[in-house]
Scaffold this motif. Structure first.
Motif, mmCIF file in Angstrom:
data_model
loop_
_atom_site.group_PDB
_atom_site.id
_atom_site.type_symbol
_atom_site.label_atom_id
_atom_site.label_comp_id
_atom_site.label_asym_id
_atom_site.label_seq_id
_atom_site.Cartn_x
_atom_site.Cartn_y
_atom_site.Cartn_z
ATOM 1 N N ILE A 199 0.832 -1.204 0.000
ATOM 2 C CA ILE A 199 0.000 0.000 0.000
ATOM 3 C C ILE A 199 0.866 1.253 0.000
ATOM 4 C CG2 ILE A 199 -1.706 1.326 1.311
ATOM 5 C CD1 ILE A 199 -2.772 -1.377 2.378
ATOM 6 N N ILE A 200 1.892 1.262 0.838
ATOM 7 C CA ILE A 200 2.790 2.417 0.913
ATOM 8 C C ILE A 200 3.500 2.634 -0.419
ATOM 9 C CG2 ILE A 200 4.900 3.281 1.997
ATOM 10 C CD1 ILE A 200 3.940 1.805 4.574
ATOM 11 N N ARG A 201 3.996 1.561 -1.020
ATOM 12 C CA ARG A 201 4.710 1.677 -2.287
ATOM 13 C C ARG A 201 3.785 2.134 -3.409
ATOM 14 N NH1 ARG A 201 9.790 -0.723 -2.257
ATOM 15 N NH2 ARG A 201 10.291 -1.548 -0.187
ATOM 16 N N ALA A 202 2.551 1.635 -3.422
ATOM 17 C CA ALA A 202 1.594 2.072 -4.432
ATOM 18 C C ALA A 202 1.304 3.566 -4.290
ATOM 19 C CB ALA A 202 0.304 1.263 -4.316
ATOM 20 N N ALA A 203 1.082 4.023 -3.058
ATOM 21 C CA ALA A 203 0.785 5.435 -2.823
ATOM 22 C C ALA A 203 1.957 6.320 -3.256
ATOM 23 C CB ALA A 203 0.460 5.665 -1.347
ATOM 24 N N ARG A 204 3.176 5.908 -2.944
ATOM 25 C CA ARG A 204 4.352 6.697 -3.325
ATOM 26 C C ARG A 204 4.529 6.771 -4.843
ATOM 27 N NH1 ARG A 204 8.692 4.318 1.127
ATOM 28 N NH2 ARG A 204 7.964 5.583 2.913
ATOM 29 N N ALA A 205 4.075 5.728 -5.544
ATOM 30 C CA ALA A 205 4.182 5.684 -7.003
ATOM 31 C C ALA A 205 2.947 6.260 -7.693
ATOM 32 C CB ALA A 205 4.405 4.246 -7.464
ATOM 33 N N ASN A 206 2.052 6.873 -6.901
ATOM 34 C CA ASN A 206 0.807 7.440 -7.419
ATOM 35 C C ASN A 206 -0.061 6.400 -8.121
ATOM 36 O OD1 ASN A 206 1.263 10.164 -6.562
ATOM 37 N ND2 ASN A 206 2.718 10.408 -8.250
ATOM 38 N N LEU A 207 -0.020 5.177 -7.608
ATOM 39 C CA LEU A 207 -0.915 4.125 -8.080
ATOM 40 C C LEU A 207 -2.118 4.089 -7.142
ATOM 41 C CD1 LEU A 207 1.740 1.357 -8.848
ATOM 42 C CD2 LEU A 207 0.518 2.783 -10.504
ATOM 43 N N ALA A 208 -3.295 4.068 -7.712
ATOM 44 C CA ALA A 208 -4.504 4.293 -6.917
ATOM 45 C C ALA A 208 -4.853 3.145 -5.982
ATOM 46 C CB ALA A 208 -5.688 4.583 -7.849
ATOM 47 N N TYR A 209 -4.581 1.893 -6.389
ATOM 48 C CA TYR A 209 -5.132 0.764 -5.646
ATOM 49 C C TYR A 209 -4.108 -0.344 -5.389
ATOM 50 C CZ TYR A 209 -9.366 2.984 -7.446
ATOM 51 O OH TYR A 209 -10.337 3.896 -7.769
ATOM 52 N N VAL A 210 -4.425 -1.124 -4.361
ATOM 53 C CA VAL A 210 -3.778 -2.416 -4.149
ATOM 54 C C VAL A 210 -4.895 -3.450 -4.140
ATOM 55 C CG1 VAL A 210 -2.490 -3.877 -2.551
ATOM 56 C CG2 VAL A 210 -1.801 -1.496 -2.893
ATOM 57 N N TYR A 211 -4.866 -4.344 -5.108
ATOM 58 C CA TYR A 211 -5.892 -5.377 -5.243
ATOM 59 C C TYR A 211 -5.533 -6.558 -4.341
ATOM 60 C CZ TYR A 211 -7.724 -2.884 -9.320
ATOM 61 O OH TYR A 211 -8.280 -1.933 -10.159
ATOM 62 N N LEU A 212 -6.468 -6.947 -3.471
ATOM 63 C CA LEU A 212 -6.230 -8.000 -2.485
ATOM 64 C C LEU A 212 -6.906 -9.323 -2.829
ATOM 65 C CD1 LEU A 212 -6.585 -6.048 0.905
ATOM 66 C CD2 LEU A 212 -4.522 -6.491 -0.440
ATOM 67 N N GLY A 213 -7.511 -9.420 -3.996
ATOM 68 C CA GLY A 213 -8.183 -10.668 -4.345
ATOM 69 C C GLY A 213 -9.607 -10.681 -3.827
#
Length: 269
Positions: A199-213
């Motif tokens: 989640i932290i890495r996605a936010a830093r890369a300006n990626l909106a979501y983390v899909y958890l299945g």
């Protein structure tokens, strides 16, 4: 001039015992991911609840049951709870590396210990090294295996304590499967930390979501996913926050599709 995009063919699996709800059976609808447009197809299907296993995209298509719900964390809006902040602090010394999708003996041994402790009777318990290599390496999309290691000593890599097979998409990270040390003396909260790190890495890369299945209400195995907020769930009316009322129930999309045996779907969460 590029070749026209071809709509994929979909199939459904034969019914089999549900791994999440006792007494239920499951079916999956699936399609092959191949060709130069596989990345685009995988992302498009991911937004409507499909998951990837090797070169297959699949989602539940069960008769009279829609308990499996696709969920994703809104990474940019995520604020960790007090317990989650403690887990982050406890594990900040871990060395994290996003590796190319190549399997190693060290990863396979860690997976074996994890499965023996957490899922001894699960569908993945009989995986051999070849199965594991296929799971990691057979990917038509941008995939990493993220390793979590104890701090290095004298230039030597520390012990591998966690790993996660993850796809990078244009709108976020899709966590395919994670496994970690659960033996005596293992760090507490490693599974939670791996999700928090994504989640932290996605936010830093300006990626909106983390899909958890998939999240299944009433399944203890899936309960942990509800602790990552804001969490969105997919219904027939699209993605909504977990605490919003869903307008209509998601239908099964596989009732009229032909049945076919897919390549082995190793990951079902």
């Amino acid at each position: 001039m590029s070749a026209p995009f071809r709509f994929p063919k979909f199939f459904v699996t034969n019914p089999s015992p549900c791994p999440y709800l006792p007494g239920k059976v499951e079916r999956k609808v699936f399609t092959e991911l191949n060709g130069r447009h596989s990345g685009e197809l995988n992302e498009a299907l991911g937004r409507i609840g499909f998951r990837r296993s090797q070169s297959v995209a699949y989602r539940p298509s069960c008769i009279d049951c829609s308990a499996c719900v696709s969920v994703r964390v809104a990474a940019g809006e995520f604020t960790p709870s007090a317990t989650q902040r403690k887990i982050i602090r406890r594990n900040t010394d871990l060395e994290v590396t996003a590796c190319k999708p190549w399997s190693t003996e060290e990863q396979y041994e860690l997976l074996g210990r994890y499965l023996a402790a957490r899922h001894p009777g699960g569908g993945m318990a009989e995986m051999d090294e070849s199965d594991f290599a296929d799971m990691v390496e057979q990917t038509p999309v941008r995939t990493y295996i993220v390793e979590y290691r104890e701090p290095s000593v004298d230039g030597k890599p520390g012990k591998l304590v966690g790993a996660c097979l993850s796809d990078q998409q244009s709108d976020g990270l899709s966590m395919i499967y994670s496994f970690y040390d659960v033996g005596p003396g293992a760090r507490k909260g490693l599974g939670t930390f791996i999700i928090l790190d994504h989640i932290i890495r996605a936010a830093r890369a300006n990626l909106a979501y983390v899909y958890l299945g998939y999240w299944v209400e009433g399944s203890q195995r899936m309960a942990y996913k509800a602790s990552f907020r804001p969490l969105e769930r997919l219904g027939r009316d699209g993605w909504r926050r977990m605490d919003e009322v869903e307008v209509v129930e998601a239908p099964s999309i596989g009732d009229q599709l032909p049945t076919r045996s897919p390549r082995r779907i190793l990951v079902d969460a």
